[in-house]
Write an enzyme that holds these catalytic residues in place. Structure first.
Site, PDB file in Angstrom:
ATOM      1  N   ASP A  16       0.797  -1.242   0.000  1.00  0.00           N
ATOM      2  CA  ASP A  16       0.000   0.000   0.000  1.00  0.00           C
ATOM      3  C   ASP A  16       0.820   1.278   0.000  1.00  0.00           C
TER       4      ASP A  16
ATOM      5  N   CYS B 274     -16.151 -15.029 -12.022  1.00  0.00           N
ATOM      6  CA  CYS B 274     -17.377 -14.363 -11.564  1.00  0.00           C
ATOM      7  C   CYS B 274     -18.592 -14.828 -12.369  1.00  0.00           C
TER       8      CYS B 274
ATOM      9  N   CYS C  31     -22.630 -14.132 -11.873  1.00  0.00           N
ATOM     10  CA  CYS C  31     -22.883 -13.673 -10.492  1.00  0.00           C
ATOM     11  C   CYS C  31     -22.777 -12.147 -10.414  1.00  0.00           C
TER      12      CYS C  31
ATOM     13  N   CYS D 269     -22.174  -9.190  -5.237  1.00  0.00           N
ATOM     14  CA  CYS D 269     -21.479  -8.080  -4.559  1.00  0.00           C
ATOM     15  C   CYS D 269     -22.074  -6.742  -4.989  1.00  0.00           C
TER      16      CYS D 269
ATOM     17  N   CYS E 121     -24.165  -3.933  -2.159  1.00  0.00           N
ATOM     18  CA  CYS E 121     -23.572  -2.661  -1.713  1.00  0.00           C
ATOM     19  C   CYS E 121     -24.670  -1.713  -1.213  1.00  0.00           C
TER      20      CYS E 121
ATOM     21  N   CYS F 226     -18.457   4.978  -1.502  1.00  0.00           N
ATOM     22  CA  CYS F 226     -18.114   3.780  -0.715  1.00  0.00           C
ATOM     23  C   CYS F 226     -17.952   4.131   0.767  1.00  0.00           C
TER      24      CYS F 226
ATOM     25  N   CYS G  18     -16.108  -1.289   5.607  1.00  0.00           N
ATOM     26  CA  CYS G  18     -17.342  -2.008   5.252  1.00  0.00           C
ATOM     27  C   CYS G  18     -16.915  -3.300   4.557  1.00  0.00           C
TER      28      CYS G  18
ATOM     29  N   CYS H  35     -19.576  -6.093   0.358  1.00  0.00           N
ATOM     30  CA  CYS H  35     -19.328  -6.677  -0.978  1.00  0.00           C
ATOM     31  C   CYS H  35     -18.359  -7.858  -0.899  1.00  0.00           C
TER      32      CYS H  35
ATOM     33  N   CYS I 297     -20.011 -12.448  -1.409  1.00  0.00           N
ATOM     34  CA  CYS I 297     -19.343 -13.282  -2.437  1.00  0.00           C
ATOM     35  C   CYS I 297     -19.487 -14.778  -2.112  1.00  0.00           C
TER      36      CYS I 297
HETATM   37  C1  B12 Z   1      -7.497   3.446  -2.819  1.00  0.00           C
HETATM   38  C2  B12 Z   1      -7.861   2.119  -2.183  1.00  0.00           C
HETATM   39  C3  B12 Z   1      -9.154   1.966  -1.694  1.00  0.00           C
HETATM   40  C4  B12 Z   1     -10.286   2.926  -2.030  1.00  0.00           C
HETATM   41  C5  B12 Z   1     -10.758   2.628  -3.483  1.00  0.00           C
HETATM   42  C6  B12 Z   1     -11.074   1.145  -3.727  1.00  0.00           C
HETATM   43  C7  B12 Z   1     -11.096   0.707  -5.167  1.00  0.00           C
HETATM   44  N1  B12 Z   1     -11.876  -0.306  -5.465  1.00  0.00           N
HETATM   45  O1  B12 Z   1     -10.387   1.271  -5.997  1.00  0.00           O
HETATM   46  C8  B12 Z   1     -11.299   2.614  -0.917  1.00  0.00           C
HETATM   47  C9  B12 Z   1     -11.028   3.521   0.281  1.00  0.00           C
HETATM   48  C10 B12 Z   1     -12.773   2.761  -1.301  1.00  0.00           C
HETATM   49  C11 B12 Z   1     -10.904   1.192  -0.551  1.00  0.00           C
HETATM   50  C12 B12 Z   1     -11.772   0.294   0.031  1.00  0.00           C
HETATM   51  C13 B12 Z   1     -11.406  -1.001   0.380  1.00  0.00           C
HETATM   52  N2  B12 Z   1     -10.172  -1.523   0.332  1.00  0.00           N
HETATM   53 CO1  B12 Z   1      -8.634  -0.615  -0.482  1.00  0.00          CO
HETATM   54  N3  B12 Z   1      -7.099   0.021  -1.394  1.00  0.00           N
HETATM   55  C14 B12 Z   1      -6.885   1.086  -2.088  1.00  0.00           C
HETATM   56  C15 B12 Z   1      -5.473   1.071  -2.704  1.00  0.00           C
HETATM   57  C16 B12 Z   1      -4.524   1.885  -1.809  1.00  0.00           C
HETATM   58  C17 B12 Z   1      -5.402   1.555  -4.165  1.00  0.00           C
HETATM   59  C18 B12 Z   1      -6.503   0.921  -5.057  1.00  0.00           C
HETATM   60  C19 B12 Z   1      -6.599   1.591  -6.395  1.00  0.00           C
HETATM   61  O2  B12 Z   1      -5.604   1.895  -7.003  1.00  0.00           O
HETATM   62  N4  B12 Z   1      -7.841   1.818  -6.836  1.00  0.00           N
HETATM   63  C20 B12 Z   1      -8.133   2.373  -8.135  1.00  0.00           C
HETATM   64  C21 B12 Z   1      -8.640   1.252  -9.066  1.00  0.00           C
HETATM   65  C22 B12 Z   1      -9.010   1.748 -10.448  1.00  0.00           C
HETATM   66  O3  B12 Z   1      -7.537   0.402  -9.136  1.00  0.00           O
HETATM   67  P1  B12 Z   1      -7.691  -1.179  -9.240  1.00  0.00           P
HETATM   68  O4  B12 Z   1      -9.025  -1.598  -8.740  1.00  0.00           O
HETATM   69  O5  B12 Z   1      -6.504  -1.835  -8.649  1.00  0.00           O
HETATM   70  O6  B12 Z   1      -7.677  -1.265 -10.849  1.00  0.00           O
HETATM   71  C23 B12 Z   1      -7.483  -2.468 -11.531  1.00  0.00           C
HETATM   72  C24 B12 Z   1      -8.730  -3.332 -11.682  1.00  0.00           C
HETATM   73  O7  B12 Z   1      -9.781  -3.005 -10.778  1.00  0.00           O
HETATM   74  C25 B12 Z   1      -9.119  -3.260 -13.110  1.00  0.00           C
HETATM   75  N5  B12 Z   1     -10.192  -2.360 -13.505  1.00  0.00           N
HETATM   76  C26 B12 Z   1     -10.370  -1.081 -13.122  1.00  0.00           C
HETATM   77  N6  B12 Z   1     -11.405  -0.542 -13.786  1.00  0.00           N
HETATM   78  C27 B12 Z   1     -11.884  -1.521 -14.618  1.00  0.00           C
HETATM   79  C28 B12 Z   1     -12.957  -1.497 -15.520  1.00  0.00           C
HETATM   80  C29 B12 Z   1     -13.237  -2.682 -16.226  1.00  0.00           C
HETATM   81  C30 B12 Z   1     -14.358  -2.640 -17.185  1.00  0.00           C
HETATM   82  C31 B12 Z   1     -12.466  -3.854 -16.025  1.00  0.00           C
HETATM   83  C32 B12 Z   1     -12.775  -5.101 -16.744  1.00  0.00           C
HETATM   84  C33 B12 Z   1     -11.408  -3.840 -15.115  1.00  0.00           C
HETATM   85  C34 B12 Z   1     -11.127  -2.676 -14.429  1.00  0.00           C
HETATM   86  O8  B12 Z   1      -7.973  -2.820 -13.814  1.00  0.00           O
HETATM   87  C35 B12 Z   1      -7.119  -2.058 -12.943  1.00  0.00           C
HETATM   88  C36 B12 Z   1      -5.715  -2.431 -13.274  1.00  0.00           C
HETATM   89  O9  B12 Z   1      -5.591  -3.836 -13.195  1.00  0.00           O
HETATM   90  C37 B12 Z   1      -5.137  -0.472  -2.636  1.00  0.00           C
HETATM   91  C38 B12 Z   1      -3.650  -0.833  -2.475  1.00  0.00           C
HETATM   92  C39 B12 Z   1      -2.928  -0.741  -3.805  1.00  0.00           C
HETATM   93  N7  B12 Z   1      -1.828  -0.066  -3.820  1.00  0.00           N
HETATM   94  O10 B12 Z   1      -3.378  -1.280  -4.823  1.00  0.00           O
HETATM   95  C40 B12 Z   1      -5.992  -0.930  -1.430  1.00  0.00           C
HETATM   96  C41 B12 Z   1      -6.635  -2.312  -1.533  1.00  0.00           C
HETATM   97  C42 B12 Z   1      -7.245  -2.431  -2.887  1.00  0.00           C
HETATM   98  N8  B12 Z   1      -7.704  -2.255  -0.527  1.00  0.00           N
HETATM   99  C43 B12 Z   1      -7.942  -3.360   0.060  1.00  0.00           C
HETATM  100  C44 B12 Z   1      -9.048  -3.610   0.941  1.00  0.00           C
HETATM  101  C45 B12 Z   1      -8.974  -4.851   1.784  1.00  0.00           C
HETATM  102  C46 B12 Z   1     -10.155  -2.737   0.975  1.00  0.00           C
HETATM  103  C47 B12 Z   1     -11.501  -2.961   1.681  1.00  0.00           C
HETATM  104  C48 B12 Z   1     -12.004  -4.407   1.634  1.00  0.00           C
HETATM  105  C49 B12 Z   1     -11.394  -2.464   3.147  1.00  0.00           C
HETATM  106  C50 B12 Z   1     -12.697  -2.531   3.932  1.00  0.00           C
HETATM  107  N9  B12 Z   1     -13.119  -3.695   4.393  1.00  0.00           N
HETATM  108  O11 B12 Z   1     -13.308  -1.522   4.195  1.00  0.00           O
HETATM  109  C51 B12 Z   1     -12.414  -1.995   0.877  1.00  0.00           C
HETATM  110  C52 B12 Z   1     -13.071  -2.729  -0.315  1.00  0.00           C
HETATM  111  C53 B12 Z   1     -13.848  -1.865  -1.245  1.00  0.00           C
HETATM  112  C54 B12 Z   1     -13.764  -2.400  -2.682  1.00  0.00           C
HETATM  113  N10 B12 Z   1     -14.783  -3.125  -3.126  1.00  0.00           N
HETATM  114  O12 B12 Z   1     -12.761  -2.148  -3.347  1.00  0.00           O
HETATM  115  C55 B12 Z   1      -6.956  -4.442  -0.387  1.00  0.00           C
HETATM  116  C56 B12 Z   1      -7.682  -5.407  -1.316  1.00  0.00           C
HETATM  117  C57 B12 Z   1      -7.171  -6.834  -1.253  1.00  0.00           C
HETATM  118  C58 B12 Z   1      -7.845  -7.677  -2.310  1.00  0.00           C
HETATM  119  N11 B12 Z   1      -8.051  -8.941  -1.985  1.00  0.00           N
HETATM  120  O13 B12 Z   1      -8.169  -7.205  -3.367  1.00  0.00           O
HETATM  121  C59 B12 Z   1      -5.822  -3.582  -1.102  1.00  0.00           C
HETATM  122  C60 B12 Z   1      -5.149  -4.242  -2.303  1.00  0.00           C
HETATM  123  C61 B12 Z   1      -4.769  -3.260  -0.019  1.00  0.00           C
HETATM  124  C62 B12 Z   1      -3.799  -4.417   0.207  1.00  0.00           C
HETATM  125  N12 B12 Z   1      -2.503  -4.140   0.215  1.00  0.00           N
HETATM  126  O14 B12 Z   1      -4.190  -5.556   0.371  1.00  0.00           O
HETATM  127  N13 B12 Z   1      -9.614   0.938  -0.928  1.00  0.00           N
HETATM  128  S1  SF4 Z   2     -19.864 -11.778  -5.511  1.00  0.00           S
HETATM  129 FE1  SF4 Z   2     -17.805 -12.608  -5.876  1.00  0.00          FE
HETATM  130  S2  SF4 Z   2     -18.082 -14.089  -7.546  1.00  0.00           S
HETATM  131 FE2  SF4 Z   2     -19.942 -12.825  -7.495  1.00  0.00          FE
HETATM  132  S3  SF4 Z   2     -19.500 -11.182  -8.988  1.00  0.00           S
HETATM  133 FE3  SF4 Z   2     -18.880 -10.413  -6.987  1.00  0.00          FE
HETATM  134  S4  SF4 Z   2     -16.686 -10.903  -6.853  1.00  0.00           S
HETATM  135 FE4  SF4 Z   2     -17.550 -12.146  -8.518  1.00  0.00          FE
HETATM  136  S1  SF4 Z   3     -17.054  -1.657   0.871  1.00  0.00           S
HETATM  137 FE1  SF4 Z   3     -19.295  -1.449   1.311  1.00  0.00          FE
HETATM  138  S2  SF4 Z   3     -19.848   0.554   0.519  1.00  0.00           S
HETATM  139 FE2  SF4 Z   3     -17.834   0.062  -0.358  1.00  0.00          FE
HETATM  140  S3  SF4 Z   3     -18.308  -0.901  -2.333  1.00  0.00           S
HETATM  141 FE3  SF4 Z   3     -18.178  -2.583  -0.848  1.00  0.00          FE
HETATM  142  S4  SF4 Z   3     -20.293  -2.879  -0.127  1.00  0.00           S
HETATM  143 FE4  SF4 Z   3     -20.221  -0.870  -1.147  1.00  0.00          FE
END
Ligand code: B12
Ligand code: SF4
Ligand code: SF4
Length: 381
Positions: free
Chosen positions: A136, A190, A193, A196, A200, A216, A243, A246, A250
């Site tokens: 991170d 996925c 399905c 998730c 939300c 979020c 939270c 999501c 799963c």
């Molecule tokens: C900023 C951040 C957040 C933000 C934004 C989350 C998000 N989804 O982007 C917030 C604060 C909301 C957040 C929440 C959470 N986070 Co966070 N977060 C990060 C962080 C620091 C950067 C993520 C990032 O760059 N996001 C921007 C998006 C665009 O990037 P990305 O999702 O990686 O993008 C890739 C794919 O998603 C895909 N993609 C993107 N857009 C699209 C569109 C299409 C059409 C397709 C096909 C693909 C695709 O391609 C991208 C490149 O491969 C990472 C650590 C890191 N350095 O990666 C942790 C990280 C993602 N977080 C983590 C966790 C655990 C959480 C939470 C579960 C915490 C919680 N319980 O509250 C939640 C889950 C919410 C969720 N569903 O994501 C873990 C996830 C572990 C895992 N198994 O994936 C990480 C990896 C930290 C870690 N070191 O483990 N987080």
């Molecule tokens: S709930 Fe899990 S298996 Fe179903 S769409 Fe979401 S990430 Fe994929």
């Molecule tokens: S962490 Fe909670 S609020 Fe954020 S995307 Fe997942 S279900 Fe929605």
């Protein structure tokens, strides 16, 4: 300096020795990928261009570099990606499951640094192996790296998951200057399905695989400083930090999955964080935020942020006994706390209308901040 090279059999043996060591250190998975462009379709840059990151400016600043490990370590030849499993949450938990362990940044980084020492010892001093561990803390797309390295696929909830552990795993990456054979990426399972997306509470997914952080609860309750829109205060329910909805929705991990080893000792749930409800969070914040939360991910919200979250949750799920607990926060030095305190008291007004009206009116007279006064007016309305 030239990157250390290995002929194929020894590179394979080297890779497997590192993988074994990673598992011995407590990681559930370890995989290897080439350090190529991690986001050739430019999803991340589009996400930033659409402002989906909210006020997380640090993400925008590092945007193009996040897909280029070579910008972090010019000599990088291999990404060693690890995942540490943690115990899943139940729906009623107020603290996100990952945050009930010690702070994963420190725990996982320490183990990645140990892996780098192992790589150096295996390669010998002449190889002068360079490395950089990221959990991170560096601008790197960790999920993309993990998917490349075969740890799982990126699901519709944007989390990296696999069939044995589901999404309940934290990620880390060790950049290495040694060239090692890559693993095979996993297939997206996925299918049709969409559980998730439906689960939300704030409709934060604008499409499958695309999350708008500005919707979020994890963003508001962990990353955001100051007050939030009312819509998300209501949606917080009894949550205090993060939270998991999501993730809970799963269907992975499958119940019959044989390979899962259970939570990693690196992310073992800590007894002192069990049964932390909003009242207990408030009590510990007042008693000593640093003393209680220093070694835990919860610290990230900051003291004012955690108080703001806990009083919001009490407004949502509390009762008449909480009115007196909330009143002092109308005078808190942080205006975000005062705004959320007015909101919470407004929601609890039904339990003690006369008493709540009296404190709200008194505090409205004393309040100099227009936004807080507006919030008190809404609470009184
Ligand atoms: C900023 C951040 C957040 C933000 C934004 C989350 C998000 N989804 O982007 C917030 C604060 C909301 C957040 C929440 C959470 N986070 Co966070 N977060 C990060 C962080 C620091 C950067 C993520 C990032 O760059 N996001 C921007 C998006 C665009 O990037 P990305 O999702 O990686 O993008 C890739 C794919 O998603 C895909 N993609 C993107 N857009 C699209 C569109 C299409 C059409 C397709 C096909 C693909 C695709 O391609 C991208 C490149 O491969 C990472 C650590 C890191 N350095 O990666 C942790 C990280 C993602 N977080 C983590 C966790 C655990 C959480 C939470 C579960 C915490 C919680 N319980 O509250 C939640 C889950 C919410 C969720 N569903 O994501 C873990 C996830 C572990 C895992 N198994 O994936 C990480 C990896 C930290 C870690 N070191 O483990 N987080
Ligand atoms: S709930 Fe899990 S298996 Fe179903 S769409 Fe979401 S990430 Fe994929
Ligand atoms: S962490 Fe909670 S609020 Fe954020 S995307 Fe997942 S279900 Fe929605």
């Amino acid at each position: 300096m030239m990157a250390p090279m290995f002929d194929p059999p020894s590179a394979h043996a080297f890779r497997e020795a590192l993988r074994r060591e990673a598992l011995a250190l407590g990681f559930a998975q370890a995989g290897f990928a080439a350090p190529d462009d991690l986001d050739p379709e430019r999803h991340f840059e589009r996400w930033i261009a659409n402002d989906r990151h909210g006020a997380m400016d640090y993400l925008a600043r590092g945007a193009p570099r996040r897909a280029a490990p070579v910008d972090l370590l010019p000599s990088v030849r291999t990404l060693l990606v690890v995942a540490a499993e943690y115990a899943p949450a139940a729906a009623a938990d107020s603290i996100a499951a990952y945050a009930r362990a010690r702070d994963y940044h420190h725990e996982m980084k320490r183990s990645l640094d140990a892996l780098l020492d192992v790589a150096r010892a295996l390669a010998g001093p002449a190889a002068a192996v360079e490395g950089l561990s990221c959990v991170d803390t560096k601008p790197l797309l960790e999920r993309a790296a993990a998917a490349r390295a075969g740890l799982g696929w990126i699901g519709k909830n944007t989390l990296l998951l696999d069939e044995e552990r589901g999404p309940w795993q934290m990620l880390g990456v060790l950049l290495l200057s040694i060239e090692l054979p890559p693993d095979v990426p996993a297939k997206d399972r996925c299918g049709t399905c969409a559980r998730c997306l439906d689960a939300c509470p704030t409709n934060a997914f604008v499409a499958p695989y695309v999350l708008d952080a500005r919707r979020c609860l994890s963003y508001w309750s962990i990353e955001h400083r100051g007050p939030w829109p009312r819509e998300f205060r209501d949606a917080l329910g009894g949550r205090v930090f993060g939270c998991d909805d999501c993730l809970i929705a799963c269907p992975f991990p499958r119940r019959d999955s044989a390979a899962a080893g259970g939570p990693s000792p690196l992310l073992a749930s800590q007894p002192e964080l069990a049964a932390l409800d909003p009242r207990e969070v408030l009590r510990r914040c007042e008693e000593g935020f640093t003393r209680h939360f220093k070694r835990f991910a919860i610290e990230r919200a900051g003291k004012a942020g955690l108080i703001r979250n806990a009083i919001t949750a009490l407004g949502n799920v509390g009762d008449g006994d909480d009115v007196a607990r909330l009143v002092p926060y109308l005078e808190h030095p942080d205006r975000g706390v005062r705004i959320h305190a007015a909101y919470a008291l407004g929601k609890l007004r039904r339990f003690a209308p006369a008493a709540v009206n009296a404190v709200l009116m008194a505090s409205r007279d004393a309040e100099y901040d227009g936004e807080v006064r507006d919030e008190i007016d809404i609470a009184l309305a």
